[in-house]
Design a protein around this motif. Structure first.
Motif, PDB file in Angstrom:
ATOM      1  N   THR A 127      33.733  33.928  40.218  1.00  0.00           N
ATOM      2  CA  THR A 127      34.852  33.056  39.865  1.00  0.00           C
ATOM      3  C   THR A 127      35.854  33.835  39.028  1.00  0.00           C
ATOM      4  OG1 THR A 127      33.859  32.282  37.793  1.00  0.00           O
ATOM      5  CG2 THR A 127      33.320  31.048  39.809  1.00  0.00           C
ATOM      6  N   SER A 128      37.038  33.266  38.856  1.00  0.00           N
ATOM      7  CA  SER A 128      38.063  33.902  38.027  1.00  0.00           C
ATOM      8  C   SER A 128      37.582  34.018  36.589  1.00  0.00           C
ATOM      9  CB  SER A 128      39.360  33.102  38.095  1.00  0.00           C
ATOM     10  OG  SER A 128      40.320  33.633  37.206  1.00  0.00           O
ATOM     11  N   ALA A 129      36.920  32.976  36.104  1.00  0.00           N
ATOM     12  CA  ALA A 129      36.420  32.995  34.726  1.00  0.00           C
ATOM     13  C   ALA A 129      35.381  34.096  34.540  1.00  0.00           C
ATOM     14  CB  ALA A 129      35.830  31.635  34.361  1.00  0.00           C
ATOM     15  N   LEU A 130      34.528  34.303  35.561  1.00  0.00           N
ATOM     16  CA  LEU A 130      33.510  35.344  35.471  1.00  0.00           C
ATOM     17  C   LEU A 130      34.152  36.726  35.420  1.00  0.00           C
ATOM     18  CD1 LEU A 130      30.558  36.268  35.548  1.00  0.00           C
ATOM     19  CD2 LEU A 130      30.677  36.199  38.042  1.00  0.00           C
ATOM     20  N   LEU A 131      35.137  36.964  36.266  1.00  0.00           N
ATOM     21  CA  LEU A 131      35.805  38.268  36.281  1.00  0.00           C
ATOM     22  C   LEU A 131      36.475  38.533  34.929  1.00  0.00           C
ATOM     23  CD1 LEU A 131      36.682  40.816  37.682  1.00  0.00           C
ATOM     24  CD2 LEU A 131      38.556  39.559  38.750  1.00  0.00           C
ATOM     25  N   ARG A 132      37.149  37.531  34.378  1.00  0.00           N
ATOM     26  CA  ARG A 132      37.796  37.704  33.079  1.00  0.00           C
ATOM     27  C   ARG A 132      36.774  37.998  31.979  1.00  0.00           C
ATOM     28  NH1 ARG A 132      43.176  35.740  32.747  1.00  0.00           N
ATOM     29  NH2 ARG A 132      43.902  34.825  34.711  1.00  0.00           N
ATOM     30  N   SER A 133      35.648  37.301  32.027  1.00  0.00           N
ATOM     31  CA  SER A 133      34.629  37.525  30.991  1.00  0.00           C
ATOM     32  C   SER A 133      34.013  38.914  31.120  1.00  0.00           C
ATOM     33  CB  SER A 133      33.538  36.447  31.078  1.00  0.00           C
ATOM     34  OG  SER A 133      32.797  36.562  32.290  1.00  0.00           O
ATOM     35  N   GLN A 134      33.861  39.405  32.353  1.00  0.00           N
ATOM     36  CA  GLN A 134      33.316  40.746  32.544  1.00  0.00           C
ATOM     37  C   GLN A 134      34.276  41.808  32.023  1.00  0.00           C
ATOM     38  OE1 GLN A 134      32.297  40.984  36.710  1.00  0.00           O
ATOM     39  NE2 GLN A 134      30.270  40.118  36.381  1.00  0.00           N
ATOM     40  N   VAL A 135      35.584  41.609  32.251  1.00  0.00           N
ATOM     41  CA  VAL A 135      36.571  42.551  31.721  1.00  0.00           C
ATOM     42  C   VAL A 135      36.535  42.546  30.201  1.00  0.00           C
ATOM     43  CG1 VAL A 135      39.025  43.088  31.551  1.00  0.00           C
ATOM     44  CG2 VAL A 135      38.066  42.385  33.750  1.00  0.00           C
ATOM     45  N   ARG A 136      36.451  41.361  29.589  1.00  0.00           N
ATOM     46  CA  ARG A 136      36.383  41.278  28.122  1.00  0.00           C
ATOM     47  C   ARG A 136      35.147  41.986  27.588  1.00  0.00           C
ATOM     48  NH1 ARG A 136      37.842  35.754  29.137  1.00  0.00           N
ATOM     49  NH2 ARG A 136      40.060  35.393  28.637  1.00  0.00           N
ATOM     50  N   ALA A 137      34.010  41.803  28.272  1.00  0.00           N
ATOM     51  CA  ALA A 137      32.772  42.454  27.833  1.00  0.00           C
ATOM     52  C   ALA A 137      32.899  43.969  27.903  1.00  0.00           C
ATOM     53  CB  ALA A 137      31.594  41.980  28.681  1.00  0.00           C
ATOM     54  N   ASN A 138      33.541  44.470  28.945  1.00  0.00           N
ATOM     55  CA  ASN A 138      33.722  45.919  29.080  1.00  0.00           C
ATOM     56  C   ASN A 138      34.701  46.455  28.038  1.00  0.00           C
ATOM     57  OD1 ASN A 138      31.942  46.127  31.257  1.00  0.00           O
ATOM     58  ND2 ASN A 138      33.549  45.671  32.744  1.00  0.00           N
ATOM     59  N   ILE A 139      35.722  45.680  27.706  1.00  0.00           N
ATOM     60  CA  ILE A 139      36.646  46.086  26.645  1.00  0.00           C
ATOM     61  C   ILE A 139      35.913  46.162  25.313  1.00  0.00           C
ATOM     62  CG2 ILE A 139      38.627  45.321  25.276  1.00  0.00           C
ATOM     63  CD1 ILE A 139      39.891  44.304  27.864  1.00  0.00           C
ATOM     64  N   ASP A 140      35.067  45.182  25.027  1.00  0.00           N
ATOM     65  CA  ASP A 140      34.284  45.206  23.780  1.00  0.00           C
ATOM     66  C   ASP A 140      33.377  46.428  23.731  1.00  0.00           C
ATOM     67  OD1 ASP A 140      35.456  42.879  22.902  1.00  0.00           O
ATOM     68  OD2 ASP A 140      33.828  41.580  23.603  1.00  0.00           O
ATOM     69  N   TYR A 141      32.757  46.753  24.862  1.00  0.00           N
ATOM     70  CA  TYR A 141      31.901  47.936  24.939  1.00  0.00           C
ATOM     71  C   TYR A 141      32.698  49.194  24.613  1.00  0.00           C
ATOM     72  CZ  TYR A 141      28.924  51.570  27.035  1.00  0.00           C
ATOM     73  OH  TYR A 141      28.186  52.703  27.249  1.00  0.00           O
ATOM     74  N   LEU A 142      33.879  49.314  25.205  1.00  0.00           N
ATOM     75  CA  LEU A 142      34.698  50.510  25.022  1.00  0.00           C
ATOM     76  C   LEU A 142      35.260  50.608  23.607  1.00  0.00           C
ATOM     77  CD1 LEU A 142      36.488  50.420  28.462  1.00  0.00           C
ATOM     78  CD2 LEU A 142      34.807  52.100  27.717  1.00  0.00           C
ATOM     79  N   ILE A 143      35.535  49.475  22.984  1.00  0.00           N
ATOM     80  CA  ILE A 143      36.007  49.499  21.597  1.00  0.00           C
ATOM     81  C   ILE A 143      34.943  50.111  20.698  1.00  0.00           C
ATOM     82  CG2 ILE A 143      36.494  48.016  19.607  1.00  0.00           C
ATOM     83  CD1 ILE A 143      38.074  46.201  21.509  1.00  0.00           C
ATOM     84  N   ARG A 144      33.698  49.761  20.925  1.00  0.00           N
ATOM     85  CA  ARG A 144      32.609  50.341  20.127  1.00  0.00           C
ATOM     86  C   ARG A 144      32.420  51.824  20.455  1.00  0.00           C
ATOM     87  NH1 ARG A 144      29.793  47.357  16.885  1.00  0.00           N
ATOM     88  NH2 ARG A 144      30.007  45.085  16.980  1.00  0.00           N
TER      89      ARG A 144
END
Length: 220
Positions: A127-144
């Motif tokens: 779903t669109s919500a799932l794709l957005r949440s996956q992008v956010r999770a990857n951004i959080d990973y990269l910030i760390r």
């Protein structure tokens, strides 16, 4: 006698053709042929992977030797997999790492929504919500990851995106998204510098980078 010699010659030619075809079914001989054609045409294309996931071992080796790295991805999952482990594990330290990911907070109807609709056709759990949440999770990973590694910059974009770009100072991987497969299962071109495909990869990245928004790498 002539008929006999012609028969032998035809058999040898047939055998040679069958041998050539059998060799070209293997990866390395096909890559050699591709590299030879690339040298004549100036494209810089060295290999063609039917699935991008098959290129990740070589990609990891190229990243470990890179002086700089540029990545434009449609979701960013590859950045958390083993292919990119050399960058985050502390083994290597390129002078610059630039990462472009979609903006997960774009309004409804953005490119992310259109891409999620494409994926849902062959992956019904998407779903669109799932794709957005996956992008956010990857951004959080990269910030760390960026917090412990100097030289990492990240930006977000809202642009039509049909090709993943992973480039270093020597090579570029271009993965073209299809309408019936995830990026990891899509075809991937491996190009070396200098060459037309390598130049195109950098141009696509640099254009998107210039039209993107900075993402803070400060820990939240």
């Amino acid at each position: 006698m002539n008929a006999f010699l012609l028969g032998i010659l035809s058999s040898l030619v047939t055998s040679a053709l069958l041998l050539a075809l059998s060799l070209l079914r293997a990866s390395r001989p096909l890559w050699w042929l591709t590299a030879a054609c690339s040298w004549f045409t100036g494209t810089g294309l060295r290999r063609v992977y039917r699935r991008q996931v098959s290129a990740e071992h070589t990609m990891s080796q190229d990243l470990a030797k890179a002086q700089w790295v540029k990545v434009m991805a449609g979701r960013g999952n590859i950045l958390t997999r083993e292919a990119f482990a050399p960058l985050w594990a502390g083994d290597v330290s390129p002078a610059s790492v630039q990462i472009l990911l979609p903006d997960p907070d774009t309004p409804h109807g953005s490119w992310l929504d259109r891409r999620s609709q494409d994926i849902a056709r062959f992956d019904p759990g998407f779903t669109s919500a799932l794709l957005r949440s996956q992008v956010r999770a990857n951004i959080d990973y990269l910030i760390r990851a960026a917090h412990a590694r100097p030289g990492i910059r990240m930006r977000s974009y809202d642009l039509p995106h049909t090709c993943r770009v992973i480039a270093t100072d020597k090579v570029a991987y271009l993965t073209f998204y299809s309408d019936d497969a995830h990026g990891r299962n899509s075809p991937c071109l491996y190009a070396r510098a200098p060459g037309l495909l390598y130049t195109i990869a950098l141009q696509q990245f640099d254009t998107a980078w210039a039209n993107s928004t900075e993402v803070s790498t400060t820990l939240r």
